[in-house]
Structures are given as C-alpha cells and as structure tokens.
Scaffold this motif. Structure first.
Motif, short mmCIF file in Angstrom:
data_model
loop_
_atom_site.label_atom_id
_atom_site.label_comp_id
_atom_site.label_asym_id
_atom_site.label_seq_id
_atom_site.Cartn_x
_atom_site.Cartn_y
_atom_site.Cartn_z
N ALA A 175 -37.14 -8.90 13.68
CA ALA A 175 -35.89 -8.75 12.93
C ALA A 175 -34.68 -9.17 13.75
O ALA A 175 -33.56 -9.09 13.28
CB ALA A 175 -35.71 -7.31 12.46
N HIS A 176 -34.91 -9.62 15.01
CA HIS A 176 -33.80 -10.10 15.84
C HIS A 176 -33.56 -11.59 15.63
O HIS A 176 -32.52 -12.12 16.01
CB HIS A 176 -34.08 -9.81 17.31
N THR A 177 -34.53 -12.26 15.03
CA THR A 177 -34.43 -13.69 14.72
C THR A 177 -34.71 -13.88 13.23
O THR A 177 -35.27 -12.99 12.57
CB THR A 177 -35.44 -14.50 15.54
N LEU A 178 -34.36 -15.03 12.71
CA LEU A 178 -34.64 -15.32 11.31
C LEU A 178 -36.13 -15.51 11.09
O LEU A 178 -36.71 -15.00 10.13
CB LEU A 178 -33.87 -16.55 10.86
N TRP A 179 -36.74 -16.28 11.98
CA TRP A 179 -38.18 -16.51 11.93
C TRP A 179 -38.79 -16.01 13.23
O TRP A 179 -38.13 -15.96 14.27
CB TRP A 179 -38.49 -18.01 11.80
N ASP A 180 -40.05 -15.65 13.18
CA ASP A 180 -40.78 -15.33 14.40
C ASP A 180 -40.96 -16.63 15.18
O ASP A 180 -41.57 -17.58 14.66
CB ASP A 180 -42.14 -14.72 14.04
N PRO A 181 -40.45 -16.73 16.41
CA PRO A 181 -40.61 -17.98 17.16
C PRO A 181 -42.06 -18.44 17.28
O PRO A 181 -42.33 -19.64 17.30
CB PRO A 181 -40.01 -17.63 18.53
N MET A 182 -43.00 -17.50 17.34
CA MET A 182 -44.40 -17.89 17.46
C MET A 182 -44.91 -18.52 16.16
O MET A 182 -45.80 -19.38 16.21
CB MET A 182 -45.25 -16.69 17.83
N ASP A 183 -44.36 -18.14 15.03
CA ASP A 183 -44.72 -18.81 13.77
C ASP A 183 -44.22 -20.25 13.77
O ASP A 183 -44.92 -21.16 13.30
CB ASP A 183 -44.11 -18.07 12.57
N GLY A 310 -27.84 -6.91 17.99
CA GLY A 310 -28.40 -6.44 16.74
C GLY A 310 -27.59 -5.36 16.06
O GLY A 310 -28.13 -4.59 15.26
N ALA A 311 -26.29 -5.28 16.35
CA ALA A 311 -25.44 -4.33 15.64
C ALA A 311 -25.22 -4.76 14.20
O ALA A 311 -24.84 -3.96 13.35
CB ALA A 311 -24.09 -4.17 16.36
N ILE A 312 -25.45 -6.03 13.93
CA ILE A 312 -25.51 -6.52 12.56
C ILE A 312 -26.74 -7.41 12.45
O ILE A 312 -27.11 -8.10 13.41
CB ILE A 312 -24.22 -7.27 12.16
N SER A 313 -27.36 -7.39 11.32
CA SER A 313 -28.59 -8.13 11.11
C SER A 313 -28.32 -9.61 10.91
O SER A 313 -27.50 -9.99 10.07
CB SER A 313 -29.32 -7.58 9.89
N VAL A 314 -29.02 -10.46 11.66
CA VAL A 314 -28.87 -11.90 11.48
C VAL A 314 -29.41 -12.31 10.11
O VAL A 314 -28.94 -13.29 9.50
CB VAL A 314 -29.58 -12.66 12.63
N ARG A 315 -30.39 -11.55 9.60
CA ARG A 315 -30.92 -11.87 8.27
C ARG A 315 -29.90 -11.53 7.19
O ARG A 315 -29.77 -12.27 6.20
CB ARG A 315 -32.23 -11.11 8.04
N LEU A 316 -29.19 -10.43 7.37
CA LEU A 316 -28.12 -10.09 6.43
C LEU A 316 -27.05 -11.17 6.45
O LEU A 316 -26.55 -11.60 5.40
CB LEU A 316 -27.52 -8.73 6.81
N PHE A 317 -26.67 -11.62 7.64
CA PHE A 317 -25.67 -12.67 7.80
C PHE A 317 -26.11 -13.93 7.04
O PHE A 317 -25.34 -14.50 6.26
CB PHE A 317 -25.49 -12.98 9.29
N TYR A 318 -27.34 -14.34 7.26
CA TYR A 318 -27.86 -15.56 6.64
C TYR A 318 -27.85 -15.45 5.11
O TYR A 318 -27.32 -16.33 4.41
CB TYR A 318 -29.29 -15.79 7.15
N TRP A 319 -28.42 -14.37 4.58
CA TRP A 319 -28.59 -14.28 3.14
C TRP A 319 -27.28 -14.03 2.40
O TRP A 319 -27.09 -14.54 1.29
CB TRP A 319 -29.62 -13.22 2.79
N LYS A 320 -26.37 -13.27 2.97
CA LYS A 320 -25.09 -13.03 2.31
C LYS A 320 -24.29 -14.33 2.18
O LYS A 320 -23.67 -14.59 1.15
CB LYS A 320 -24.28 -11.98 3.07
N ILE A 321 -24.29 -15.14 3.23
CA ILE A 321 -23.56 -16.40 3.16
C ILE A 321 -24.21 -17.35 2.16
O ILE A 321 -23.52 -18.05 1.40
CB ILE A 321 -23.44 -17.02 4.56
N HIS A 322 -25.53 -17.34 2.11
CA HIS A 322 -26.22 -18.17 1.11
C HIS A 322 -25.90 -17.71 -0.31
O HIS A 322 -25.72 -18.53 -1.21
CB HIS A 322 -27.72 -18.15 1.37
N GLU A 323 -25.84 -16.40 -0.50
CA GLU A 323 -25.50 -15.87 -1.83
C GLU A 323 -24.09 -16.30 -2.25
O GLU A 323 -23.86 -16.68 -3.40
CB GLU A 323 -25.60 -14.35 -1.81
#
Length: 574
Positions: A175-183, A310-323
């Motif tokens: 949850a610290h990155t958008l994708w798992d780097p190993m994926d 991680g005081a704010i979620s990078v996933r929240l940042f990504y998806w809110k801006i896309h919305e």
C-alpha cells in the motif's frame, strides 16, 4: 508493565477493576489489561491472542489494509512504532524529516486516542520488542505495510524469521506504492523496465492500481495498552518522544521554520486544496499544476512529504485525481497515467531499486554509469551552503537547509549544477546531502532523480544536450526575483535587471544595493559559459569509450526529457 491508557481518567469501580478477577489493572495477571470499545477493563488471563499493527511508513488510518487485517476477528489490538536502532544506519539522522515524522506520530496517536487506544512508540531492536511482547501474551499476527526498498530487506527478513520461529502469522500488505514492484518486475520477464515508457506499458499490462480500502470499523475492538518502561534492549516511551529523546541533534542552522507540517489530518486538509488546484488545471486544459506552473513562493502544493511516510495514501491520491479528471471531461478523453506523472515516476524508481541495494551509490550500482567525476571539497561545501555566486542555485540550497524543502524544478537545477552542468562532481555526494536535508527524503526517488539529472542513468545518448543554465532557468520559473530575495537577502536591494546576474551590475549599482559582489555576496565559483563546453567534451570522450551505447536506463524520447524537467517541448531555457 501494562496499563490502560484510560486508567487514570475513569472514576467508577467498574472501570477501575478487572470485571473478571476484580483486581486493579496493575495487580491483574502480568499487569496486562485491555479495553473494549466501551472502555471496560479485562485481565489478560481471559483475553484472546493479540494482533499487532506495526506502523512503519503507512502512518495513517485511511486506506490502511494492515490496520484492517489487525482488527479482524476482534482480537486484542495494539498499535506500535519502533525507532529502529539495529537495522537503520545510525549515522542517518535527518533533522527535517524526523521532525516531520514526529508530527505524524503525534497526529496518529491523537487519532488512535479518539477511538480509545494509543500509539506505543518504542526505540530499539524490533525483534526484541516482538520477542518481549510474545512472552507477555501470545501474538496471533503481526500486520504491516510493505517497505519494498532493499534497505529494509534485512530487517523484514529477520522479523519474518522470528515470527516463523514463534508461530506468529505475518500479514504484509502492498500500500506504499501503486503497484507491487515485484509484480512489475515479474511481468517484465524478471528484470525492472529500463525505460519509463516501458514501465508504463508494463504497469498497464498489470492493470489498474488497487483502489483504497474501506475505513476501519472500531466497534467491539479490544485495545491493549502498555505502560512505559526501559530495558537494556529497548525503550517504550510514555508518549511520542522528542527529537533529542530519539538521538536527533538540534539543527544548527538558523531556521525560518519548516512550512510543511506532518500528520494525516493535515495531509488530508492539504489534499483537499490540491484537488481544487487539479480541477482548476483540468478545466484550464492542462494537468499537474504543481509542475506545469510551479509557484516557488506560495505554500507548497506538493504532498510528497506526506506520501513519503504514508501519512496520505498514494492510491487515494491517484484515484481521486483520476475521478476529478473524468468528472471534468465526462470520460472523454478518459483519465490516463500521465495526469499523475510524478507518482508514476515514483513507482518507476521503486521498481528500479527493488533488487538493487546499491541504487543510492555510483560504485557497484549495475544501472549507473561510472563517470569519472572530479573531486573538489571546496566546491561541494559552497554548493551545499548556498555560496556558489549563482543566486537561483544559492536560493534553492538555502531554502533546503532552512526548511528541508525546495520545489522539484529547483532540485533539478541544483543537482545539474553540481554534476554535469557546472561543477562536475559526483551525483552521489549531492544525493546523500539532500537525503539528510529533505523533509520528504525518499531513498529510491531521491537517488533516481540524481542519476537521471546527472546522466548517470535514465539518459539515452550521454550527449549532455539538455543542460540547465541556472540563470535562464531561474528567470523562467520565477522571473520577479522575489524567490532569490527571500532566501538570499544580501541581494534583496538589487533590481530585476540584475537580481539573477548580480555580477553584471555596475559597481555604483552594487553600492546602492549595499552588496558588493565578491565581498558581501560571493563571486561565481565557475563561469557557466566556460565550463559547460568542457563538460560536454568530457561526456563525449566518455561516451566514445563504449563500442556501443551501454544498455543502461534511458529516456524513451526527447519529449520525456522535457517532461521530466517540467518544460514544454519547444522551450529551451538552457
């Protein structure tokens, strides 16, 4: 050892005594008590196994899958943070970043207190902390957000081995990155993508990043709390410690005050302002307003410091801006990765560093070219102290030292000045210095940016064709000169005509401004117009040593170079 955080705050006998053995919390078995959501106390002898939420860099309650995992099945819950004295570099004590971190921990503790518990802050070896807790009450599972960088691998492997030994379940969540780097690496055939464009293609093939998880449900949760104590292996503080208590020396610089304040609460408020700016930009026909039209003087729009811990979620940042983009454009065109380019670059650097423990150094770094840089301690000292004689560069470095912050565009300028643009010094000494100063210090991102700017990696032809002239670049980013006046007060009285190039001012103008160049403000340590051709020659000679262009990381096109420097393709401020 253990005591309810509310023990001194409640007054009725029901709350003062365990409802099973009728002993006071300090007298019940092992001294361990827990609270349910309604503040009743119970002895450890009647409680179930505990679940631990180990905060590392996911310092938030929103979009925290590790938190949800720790709350499952209403097990006894305890939240903790450990200042690691075993696996972390003991010399790495960045003042600004740790000050920001403590603000995040204070905010997190307050949020936990609002739901009936607290954050337990330890200092010592994480293994010893978990080993001790296991002797007090059986640990059911340990939950945390993944730290994917190699500097954390030794610690996490050791903790997982200990948990295996003690029969503790481990739940590690990406949850610290958008994708798992190993994926990303697996989808690219087992190696990191060597270009940003390739990374984007691989990421798109992996699929959209996961959306944020639901907020936690606290009803019925039983909270464990621990009384502060100290052993020869670790310390449990009574609350969130001070900088000095965790061994961070006070900063000797005369600080004007850091403008970026830590904590999830503040980050979410700041995020709301950022979303307004993003929507305004989309309606105006552009995106990434913090990069496209940087404001060097106003309050920082960036959330990089909050994202870094991680005081704010990078996933929240990504998806809110896309919305917001889809709302403004009604889905035509649909949102794409480019509208959040900076955090895509962040994931790219995380993927590149995932299996490379030497990512922050030139030596033995498999993706980094071994460029024969000069060594000049005097130049380096003047650069880091903002005494180069180039006002825009000096303003940036002084802002960094005073506030722990400077805009991404300014970072590019000072990094290129130190390396291939002017001073021809090794990028890794600049990266190390900046890592110790930045409030948003991030091992992978900082190192990746420095390799990019210095042409040590992520640069295609080694031809040094795009090279910043700090005077022209400064005029483009902040033409008024007020940025220089704020951080280089010696030059405050110079008019616009000379503020970016004070060496051109006639002596009577210098006297009127109460600033004689070479006396009150340093003369230039190098002449850009003279050293740039020399540096280009050295880079060309270095390139010619290769029989073919080395297969190192490189940009996909010239357009990518301009985007990295936040410039339109037809702009040449060099």
């Amino acid at each position: 050892m253990f005591q309810s955080v509310f023990d001194k705050q409640v007054s009725t006998r029901l709350f003062r005594f365990c409802r099973f053995c009728e002993k006071r919390p300090r007298g019940c078995l092992l001294g361990l008590v827990y609270l349910d959501r309604h503040s009743s106390l119970y002895c450890a002898s009647t409680s179930s196994n505990m679940n631990i939420l180990w905060f590392r860099r996911g310092l938030r309650l929103h979009d925290n899958p590790a938190l949800l995992s720790a709350l499952e099945n209403s097990k006894d819950f305890i939240a903790l943070y450990v200042f690691d004295t075993t696996y972390q570099d003991p010399e790495y004590k960045p003042y600004h970043m740790n000050g920001f971190l403590l603000e995040c921990l204070h905010d997190l503790n307050e949020s936990l207190q609002n739901v009936g518990t607290k954050l337990h802050v330890f200092q010592g070896c994480p293994l010893e902390v978990f080993r001790y807790l296991q002797t007090v009450q059986t640990i059911n599972k340990l939950c945390f957000i993944q730290d994917c960088e190699p500097i954390f691998h030794e610690r996490d492997i050791a903790v997982k081995n200990l948990c295996s030994e003690l029969d503790i379940e481990v739940y590690e969540h990406v949850a610290h990155t958008l994708w798992d780097p190993m994926d990303i690496i697996a989808s690219n055939g087992g190696t990191p993508p060597l270009t940003y464009e390739m990374f984007v293609h691989v990421a798109m093939s992996v699929g959209d990043p996961p959306k944020p998880v639901a907020d936690p449900e606290w009803k019925g949760v039983k909270f464990l709390t621990v009384e502060p104590f100290e052993t020869n292996k670790f310390t449990l503080f009574g609350g969130v410690p001070t900088l000095s208590e965790v061994g961070i020396p006070e900063n000797p610089v005369d600080l004007r005050g850091r403008r970026i304040i830590g904590g999830e609460t503040n980050a979410l408020k700041h995020f709301a302002i950022r979303l307004q700016a993003e929507e305004t930009a989309f309606r105006g026909g552009f995106y990434q307003p913090n990069q496209a039209r940087p404001d060097l003087l106003g309050p920082p729009l960036s959330l990089s410091a909050a994202i870094s811990v991680g005081a704010i979620s990078v996933r929240l940042f990504y998806w809110k801006i896309h919305e917001i983009f889809d709302k403004v454009n009604r889905g035509n065109p649909p949102a794409w990765l480019g509208i959040t380019g900076q955090i895509i670059w962040r994931d790219y650097f995380y993927a590149m560093s995932r299996m490379n423990p030497k990512f922050n150094k030139e030596l033995d770094n498999p993706i980094c070219l071994q460029i024969p840089w000069n060594e000049n301690e005097e130049f380096f000292d003047k650069w880091k102290n903002g005494q180069t004689g180039y006002p825009f560069i000096d303003a940036g470095m002084r802002q960094l030292n005073q506030e722990g912050w400077m805009h991404h565009s300014v970072r590019n300028a000072v990094a290129m000045f130190l390396t291939r643009g002017d001073l021809w010094l090794n990028w890794d000494i600049g990266a190390e210095y900046m890592a110790n100063q930045l409030v948003d210090s991030d091992w992978s991102v900082n190192s990746g940016n420095w390799m990019w700017v210095s042409s040590s990696a992520f640069e295609r032809l080694l031809d040094c064709s795009v090279c910043i002239n700090s005077v022209l670049y400064g005029k483009r980013l902040e033409p008024s000169g007020d940025y220089i006046r704020r951080y280089v007060p010696e030059l405050a009285n110079f008019e616009f005509e000379y503020i970016h190039e004070p060496w051109k001012a006639p002596i009577n103008v210098q006297r009127t401004a109460n600033c004689i160049i070479g006396k009150d403000y340093p003369a230039r340590i190098v002449i850009h117009e003279e050293v740039l051709p020399r540096n280009q020659k050295w880079m060309k000679e270095f390139r010619q040593k290769f029989k073919e262009t080395p297969a190192h990381c490189q940009p996909s096109s010239n357009s990518e170079v301009y985007k990295f420097f936040c410039l339109p393709d037809d702009s040449l401020p060099f």
